[in-house]
Write an enzyme that holds these catalytic residues in place. Structure first.
Site, PDB file in Angstrom:
ATOM      1  CG  ASN A 113      -0.250  -0.308   2.525  1.00 29.61           C
ATOM      2  OD1 ASN A 113       0.544  -1.257   2.612  1.00 29.61           O
ATOM      3  ND2 ASN A 113      -0.531   0.477   3.543  1.00 29.61           N
ATOM      4  CB  CYS A 161      -4.869   2.028   7.883  1.00 33.42           C
ATOM      5  SG  CYS A 161      -6.014   1.841   6.526  1.00 33.42           S
TER       6      CYS A 161
END
Lengths: 383, 383
Positions: free
Chosen positions: B151, B323
């Site tokens: 990511n 996140c």
């Protein structure tokens, strides 16, 4: 569905209120965002979630800081049962004998991992007394879970009295209020429980959002681990539009509860008057019940058969709780109430919503009468 | 957000494709339904979910029966790590050192419950070699989890080779393909893994839907227990509209992947040419990477400061993965690659999407240059 269809399964799921959809739409288009991001999109998402948190808290008699958003009621119940038990360590868990499977199964999973598990019995009307709770608690007890209102019968428990009994034993109390919210007043503070489960799609909000309301004085461990969202208690990118919709649906509940309750109660009275004249037996008839729920059986008529017959005529009702209607077993709620299996197999649930009308009820009763007559003739021929 | 804002954080979340919203809207109005219900509304919901299951399977090179819907990528990763480990019993788990926290933390939770845990190292470019995997596996190994694309850096792993190595040891293989889907071809069958995680909101679908693709020959235990939806592997009322949207987004991926990839690659080349002329250092530069992701640092410029400065100018970029961006620590991915903490603190991620244009990139590079100059002047004064 066509306009000739009548939906009477609001304890299963509810249609989205158009005002709720309006509130959600900006977040399904230009106002996308990951609430954990620090840029303008992320901050706008965070702000919208904070607003929804306040709306949910307001509808549930809680403080916004007590609201942990989840993907739904099942996840919130799993978080309560597993999270509180794990944090407390091995001990004794008590649940009522009429809980939804998403309470029962996590409790059984903890039992498989070493915790003791008891079930609190209900009486013939589906009531759980404080005395019955008292009878199962012991020195090892750490958690009691009793639902506020039952999804099948609609019977409402005196959770405040139950919680008082449990607290005297130093036991944490969880209540599944999924079916109660939007139908009766739900007040986390007044119920005096430690944790309470809510769901959006049962109150004309979107599917995909729910909450566990948590008293911060109890320890709880997360079930879903990762990025640490929701104070570490529920990881995963927040479902922004669904949470906004859940908040909007809660705001409508806060504003309209009294009028909704009155309308539902009026329609249910019309329905139950008709059911009585048909010879139907109503479960939990003498108990305090949700204003929208009637769970009944017509003696000698199979519930599943009747549900299918009504479906063909355009009336959507349930034979048991939707979540377990794949199993052919009679309702565990009715069996716990001491209903004979033969009668329990006849059970049909009508759960009304604010989109229903008295004309719907009249049409339903008419069709029910003719289908019951038809099925009775078929049975007579078969015998 | 205003029209002057440019969104460059598509690895965090993506805007909903308007065609996907169109597909969802009927299920947010008259076509509400609980897919477990047996009446017409329930059957229509079930049918829509089955169609989405086929669309997801098609985009991921899987069979529809292998698709388990979840509320998102985090839940699917938790299900894979916890569910496979629990079903196998106590043993050894291996994960790569650059996994998302929603893989790392469930693995650490299993470690706390008695499982052994190893981390597979990465090289300086962020690659995980089959030899590195081989070095950590042992006779007790039961599960290996390595993400298909990272990511933060966008680095793509050779999962087929890694899976072959692990299979020789009789180890089940899971890959987190959340960032890969929609950007490169994802083929469950060709990767030859046992389980693979997907997420809807990273591919211009709605938040609130994801999937674990599961080879039915492996045992897996559910994390969320209750009504037994998704073959018992994921209880909870299906989020009908979100699942329909996820399916629609997957269908668009199947139809448009090649042209999306080409456009993203072209924009990224323009971006990285500009970054090089600015003196930026690109992480994972020599590795095979997603066509939309550039993770870089401008030496002596703090990443967080630069992200905030760009945000004020209307450009949404990330300093790390969204996140975990609440933590002030440098990226664990870069530290695992051996990047010095000082340089890692400068990391900025630009992740492009199909809604971006070459004009956006030109404007971004212009602003980046002037902000870097300004911050360098400030630093010079401060020193």
């Amino acid at each position: 569905m066509s306009a000739t269809n009548h939906y009477f399964d609001h304890n299963g799921t509810t249609p989205l209120d158009t005002r709720v959809l309006e509130a959600m739409l900006p977040f399904l288009s230009q106002q996308h965002g990951n609430a954990t991001s620090r840029h303008a999109y992320g901050r706008a998402a965070r702000h919208a979630i904070d607003q929804a948190r306040a709306q949910v808290a307001q509808a549930a008699g809680a403080h916004p800081s007590q609201v942990i958003f989840t993907a739904g009621g099942t996840e919130a119940n799993n978080l309560a049962i597993t999270g509180i038990s794990q944090a407390a360590g091995i001990g004794h868990i008590a649940i009522s004998s009429i809980e939804h499977p998403c309470v029962t199964r996590p409790a059984e999973a903890m039992q498989a991992r070493g915790w003791a598990l008891s079930r609190v019995p209900v009486d013939a009307d589906g009531n759980i007394t404080a005395a019955a709770v008292q009878s199962v608690l012991n020195k090892e007890s750490l958690l009691l879970s009793v639902m506020l209102a039952n999804n099948e019968t609609g019977v409402i428990q005196d959770i405040a009295a139950i919680a008082e009994t449990a607290r005297r034993h130093g036991v944490s109390v969880h209540t599944d209020a999924v079916q109660a919210l939007g139908k009766i007043k739900v007040d986390f503070a007044a119920l005096n429980v430690h944790a309470m489960t809510l769901s959006s799609h049962k109150i004309n909000g979107p599917q995909g959002a729910g909450a566990l309301i948590v008293d911060k004085r109890i320890d709880i461990q997360p079930v879903l681990l990762g990025g640490g969202q929701e104070k570490g208690l529920r990881s995963g990118t927040e479902n922004l539009a669904a949470i906004v919709g859940f908040g909007a649906a809660c705001e409508l509940v806060s504003a309209e509860l009294l009028q909704r309750t009155a309308r539902l109660r009026q329609m249910r009275e019309q329905l139950e008057t008709g059911l009585a004249s048909l010879g139907a037996q109503l479960f939990g008839a003498s108990a305090e019940r949700l204003p929208n729920t009637s769970f009944f059986a017509v003696p000698e008529i199979d519930g599943e058969t009747l549900v299918m017959a009504l479906d063909r005529k355009g009336f959507a009702v349930a034979s048991g709780s939707a979540c377990s209607s794949d199993s052919g077993e009679p309702s565990h709620v009715l069996l716990a109430m001491g209903v004979q299996p033969d009668l329990a197999r006849g059970a049909v649930r009508v759960s009304l919503g604010v989109d229903n009308t008295t004309e719907h009820i009249t049409a339903f009763l008419h069709t029910l009468q003719s289908e019951v007559n038809r099925l009775k003739r078929l049975t007579a021929i078969a015998v």
